[in-house]
Design a protein around this motif. Structure first.
Motif, PDB file in Angstrom:
ATOM      1  N   ARG A 135       0.839  -1.200   0.000  1.00 22.75           N
ATOM      2  CA  ARG A 135       0.000   0.000   0.000  1.00 22.75           C
ATOM      3  C   ARG A 135       0.870   1.244   0.000  1.00 22.75           C
ATOM      4  N   ARG A 136       0.416   2.268  -0.722  1.00 18.29           N
ATOM      5  CA  ARG A 136       1.107   3.557  -0.762  1.00 18.29           C
ATOM      6  C   ARG A 136       0.399   4.514   0.192  1.00 18.29           C
ATOM      7  N   TRP A 137       1.181   5.338   0.911  1.00 22.43           N
ATOM      8  CA  TRP A 137       0.648   6.238   1.932  1.00 22.43           C
ATOM      9  C   TRP A 137       1.106   7.674   1.697  1.00 22.43           C
ATOM     10  N   ILE A 138       0.308   8.618   2.203  1.00 20.17           N
ATOM     11  CA  ILE A 138       0.728  10.005   2.321  1.00 20.17           C
ATOM     12  C   ILE A 138       0.478  10.430   3.762  1.00 20.17           C
ATOM     13  N   GLU A 139       1.220  11.436   4.197  1.00 19.16           N
ATOM     14  CA  GLU A 139       0.940  12.034   5.493  1.00 19.16           C
ATOM     15  C   GLU A 139      -0.202  13.015   5.285  1.00 19.16           C
ATOM     16  N   GLU A 140      -1.338  12.755   5.878  1.00 19.17           N
ATOM     17  CA  GLU A 140      -2.517  13.592   5.691  1.00 19.17           C
ATOM     18  C   GLU A 140      -2.356  14.966   6.340  1.00 19.17           C
ATOM     19  N   ILE A 141      -1.660  15.012   7.461  1.00 17.85           N
ATOM     20  CA  ILE A 141      -1.392  16.253   8.190  1.00 17.85           C
ATOM     21  C   ILE A 141       0.103  16.255   8.486  1.00 17.85           C
ATOM     22  N   PRO A 142       0.779  17.391   8.257  1.00 18.81           N
ATOM     23  CA  PRO A 142       2.219  17.414   8.555  1.00 18.81           C
ATOM     24  C   PRO A 142       2.491  17.084  10.026  1.00 18.81           C
ATOM     25  N   PHE A 143       3.551  16.320  10.252  1.00 17.12           N
ATOM     26  CA  PHE A 143       3.958  15.968  11.613  1.00 17.12           C
ATOM     27  C   PHE A 143       4.607  17.185  12.268  1.00 17.12           C
ATOM     28  N   PRO A 144       4.365  17.473  13.515  1.00 17.49           N
ATOM     29  CA  PRO A 144       3.542  16.742  14.473  1.00 17.49           C
ATOM     30  C   PRO A 144       2.089  17.183  14.390  1.00 17.49           C
ATOM     31  N   ALA A 145       1.198  16.243  14.288  1.00 16.26           N
ATOM     32  CA  ALA A 145      -0.235  16.534  14.209  1.00 16.26           C
ATOM     33  C   ALA A 145      -0.857  16.368  15.591  1.00 16.26           C
ATOM     34  N   SER A 146      -1.956  17.063  15.820  1.00 16.40           N
ATOM     35  CA  SER A 146      -2.687  16.932  17.077  1.00 16.40           C
ATOM     36  C   SER A 146      -3.887  16.016  16.874  1.00 16.40           C
ATOM     37  N   GLN A 147      -4.383  15.487  17.959  1.00 16.20           N
ATOM     38  CA  GLN A 147      -5.561  14.620  17.886  1.00 16.20           C
ATOM     39  C   GLN A 147      -6.763  15.394  17.345  1.00 16.20           C
ATOM     40  N   ALA A 148      -6.912  16.646  17.751  1.00 17.26           N
ATOM     41  CA  ALA A 148      -8.048  17.455  17.290  1.00 17.26           C
ATOM     42  C   ALA A 148      -8.005  17.658  15.780  1.00 17.26           C
ATOM     43  N   ALA A 149      -6.825  17.944  15.244  1.00 17.11           N
ATOM     44  CA  ALA A 149      -6.686  18.129  13.791  1.00 17.11           C
ATOM     45  C   ALA A 149      -6.985  16.834  13.055  1.00 17.11           C
ATOM     46  N   ALA A 150      -6.511  15.725  13.580  1.00 22.32           N
ATOM     47  CA  ALA A 150      -6.772  14.425  12.954  1.00 22.32           C
ATOM     48  C   ALA A 150      -8.264  14.100  12.998  1.00 22.32           C
ATOM     49  N   ASP A 151      -8.905  14.359  14.129  1.00 24.12           N
ATOM     50  CA  ASP A 151     -10.341  14.081  14.254  1.00 24.12           C
ATOM     51  C   ASP A 151     -11.157  14.892  13.257  1.00 24.12           C
TER      52      ASP A 151
END
Length: 112
Positions: free
Chosen positions: A64-80
């Motif tokens: 599987r190929r992946w991308i980082e959806e949010i630049p690291f470091p991401a917060s839980q709120a941003a991911a949610d």
């Protein structure tokens, strides 16, 4: 050969368990071909959020190929927030969370 999403998620969590990383399915999607999003929680308030890469879903080796959806470091709120938008537009997605203090649970992002 491409694995069904359900089988890939099960194998990914099992491999994490063998390596001492706790993981869980947060949202169960379509068993055959639901898009998989993986939250790698570093247990320090930061996380990586991986999602399916645009274009071909698998590389030449069948991985599987992946991308980082949010630049690291991401917060839980941003991911949610992002995952809620993804789920609203595609009800078949899988959301998996795994704890890995020192890495990305074996996932690597491809260039966008």
């Amino acid at each position: 050969m491409r694995l069904k999403s359900e089988i890939w998620v099960s194998a990914f969590l099992r491999r994490g368990q063998v390596e001492g990383c706790y993981g869980a399915v947060i949202r169960k999607g379509a068993p055959e071909a639901g898009a998989v999003y993986v939250i790698v929680n570093h247990l320090d308030g930061t996380l990586h959020l991986f999602g399916p890469a645009p274009g071909p879903s698998h590389d030449e080796a069948g991985e599987r190929r992946w991308i980082e959806e949010i630049p690291f470091p991401a917060s839980q709120a941003a991911a949610d927030r992002l995952l809620a938008r993804r789920a609203a537009s595609d009800p078949d997605i899988w959301i998996v969370e795994i704890e890995d203090r020192s890495g990305t649970a074996g996932l690597a992002a491809t260039a966008k």
